[in-house]
Enzyme design. Structure first.
Site, PDB file in Angstrom:
ATOM      1  N   CYS A 175     -16.306   2.942 -20.293  1.00  0.00           N
ATOM      2  CA  CYS A 175     -17.123   2.883 -19.455  1.00  0.00           C
ATOM      3  C   CYS A 175     -18.431   1.591 -19.957  1.00  0.00           C
ATOM      4  O   CYS A 175     -19.226   1.121 -19.328  1.00  0.00           O
ATOM      5  CB  CYS A 175     -18.566   3.875 -19.947  1.00  0.00           C
ATOM      6  N   CYS A 205     -12.924   3.118 -14.652  1.00  0.00           N
ATOM      7  CA  CYS A 205     -12.496   3.734 -14.568  1.00  0.00           C
ATOM      8  C   CYS A 205     -11.307   5.111 -13.950  1.00  0.00           C
ATOM      9  O   CYS A 205     -11.092   5.881 -13.595  1.00  0.00           O
ATOM     10  CB  CYS A 205     -13.409   4.655 -13.219  1.00  0.00           C
ATOM     11  N   GLU A 222       0.640  -1.562   0.111  1.00  0.00           N
ATOM     12  CA  GLU A 222      -0.117   0.144   0.453  1.00  0.00           C
ATOM     13  C   GLU A 222       0.855   1.030   0.300  1.00  0.00           C
ATOM     14  O   GLU A 222       0.333   2.106  -0.523  1.00  0.00           O
ATOM     15  CB  GLU A 222      -1.076  -0.420   1.277  1.00  0.00           C
ATOM     16  N   CYS A 232     -18.083  -1.029 -17.973  1.00  0.00           N
ATOM     17  CA  CYS A 232     -18.682  -1.261 -16.163  1.00  0.00           C
ATOM     18  C   CYS A 232     -19.155  -1.096 -15.722  1.00  0.00           C
ATOM     19  O   CYS A 232     -20.620  -1.605 -16.351  1.00  0.00           O
ATOM     20  CB  CYS A 232     -18.141   0.327 -16.653  1.00  0.00           C
ATOM     21  N   CYS A 277     -24.561   5.944 -14.184  1.00  0.00           N
ATOM     22  CA  CYS A 277     -23.404   6.404 -13.434  1.00  0.00           C
ATOM     23  C   CYS A 277     -23.993   7.825 -14.005  1.00  0.00           C
ATOM     24  O   CYS A 277     -24.325   8.142 -15.504  1.00  0.00           O
ATOM     25  CB  CYS A 277     -22.314   5.833 -14.408  1.00  0.00           C
TER      26      CYS A 277
END
Length: 362
Positions: free
Chosen positions: A205, A198, A43, A208, A214
DNA sequence: AAACCGGGGTG
DNA sequence: CACCCAGGTTT
């Protein structure tokens, strides 16, 4: 705030993402083990560097420091060597410090609550929640750049997400959307969606899972959302400088080692706020050194953008008829025009001199 | 050349 | 507590 329909909508959002993640998300990244130390290292690396680059560094780092105890026991130089090339060394120092804090404050066991994780140096709210949800089954929402982008688009949130108001709104949304279970897969789904579908430019899209709801997709506003950081108004810094020339040389000044253009060659600066002052200062500068120019000519300014301010450099051109008695000292020297190309000049000064010596009468 | 980005530092 | 920055890389 918790009408049945909103709860249902939230659950549906999470469930849709988790379903999508199972089929289309990333499952084979080296740190997807649920083991806190490795997740934490990844991370921190991923805060600053893309997945493809991190994979190589992560493997080497984990080989050299296989456990948190090994990292804590290492000296800082060894940690830095193995971070070398990733940059952002403050984060490596925090990682090392945090490893030692885990040993002393938590008896060597990586803390399991968001608050305890967040108390370690280099770990903020979002990173703490990511670790807690991946490793300890916490239902703790994250809000990193990817998630901000997804939220701004799916829910049509205008305004720069860096502002207090928008960020608070998004944190509230992140909590509302957090499902009661599957915290890890849901968090992973949000990250994967932002990273692979995204995306900032050219979002896919058609691939998605939440395109049907959206706002940005419906309104064709994918490129406008999230709103970019407002252009920062950089203060204008006006600097006047002497451009003193003979037919075949120009006078340059070595700048101090610290600060802007440290150690580079530049034009001697004139202490002046206005052109009138600069003219007078240029004349005084010459007179003090027993020099005389026919005239001092103010040339068009050159601009250069720095991170924190806009520099506008106004050159005042003075010509000397030939070689001069005026000798160089430790900071001033005559630079032959023939060797100007190899001199250590800041880019805007080079631009200025190139233009001036090319078009000026030699 | 500008955008990017979580955490830390600062006012 | 709210805002701003540092630091390399990507676009």
């Amino acid at each position: 705030m918790n009408t049945h329909s909103e709860v249902a909508a939230s659950d549906d959002f999470a469930a849709t993402l988790v379903r999508w993640q199972r089929q289309h998300g990333r499952h084979d990244l080296p740190w997807q083990t649920g083991e806190a130390y490795g997740v934490w290292v990844s991370e921190i690396m991923l805060q600053q560097t893309q997945v493809q680059t991190v994979i190589g560094y992560y493997a080497r780092f984990m080989q050299r420091f296989p456990t948190l105890a090994a990292l804590a026991a290492a000296d800082e130089a060894a940690v830095m060597e193995n971070w070398s090339g990733l940059g952002y060394y403050a984060r490596a120092r925090n990682l090392h410090r945090a490893a030692r804090e885990v040993m002393t404050r938590f008896g060597g066991d990586f803390p399991r609550t968001v608050d305890d994780i967040e108390s370690l140096p280099g770990i903020g709210r979002s990173t703490a929640s990511a670790i807690a949800s991946f490793c300890f089954g916490a239902q703790a929402p994250i809000l990193d750049g990817n998630v901000k982008r997804v939220f701004a688009r799916v829910f049509g949130i205008d305004g720069f997400p860096g502002t207090r108001a928008i960020e608070q709104r998004m944190w509230a949304l992140a909590h509302e959307l957090m499902p009661a279970r599957d915290g890890g897969p849901y968090t992973q789904a949000l990250m994967d969606l932002g990273a692979t579908v995204c995306t900032r430019n050219r979002p896919r899209c058609d691939a998605c899972p939440v395109a049907d709801r959206c706002v940005a997709q419906a309104q064709g506003r994918q490129r406008e959302l999230p709103a970019p950081r407002p252009a920062r108004v950089r203060p204008l810094r006006l600097v006047h400088a002497l451009l003193l020339r003979t037919p075949d040389a120009v006078l340059l000044e070595r700048r101090p080692g610290q600060g802007i253009w440290g150690g580079l060659l530049s034009l001697p600066e004139l202490a002046a706020q206005t052109e009138t002052e600069a003219q007078a200062e240029a004349q005084r500068w010459l007179a003090v050194r027993g020099l005389a120019a026919d005239e001092v000519q103010t040339l068009p300014a050159v601009s250069h953008g720095f991170t924190h301010f806009e520099l506008r450099l106004v050159p005042l051109l003075a010509r000397l008829p030939g070689a001069t008695q005026f000798a160089a000292d430790s900071t001033l020297h005559w630079q032959p025009l023939a060797t100007l190309a190899t001199a250590a000049l800041p880019a805007p000064v080079r631009r200025l001199l190139d233009a001036q010596t090319r078009t000026g009468h030699v």
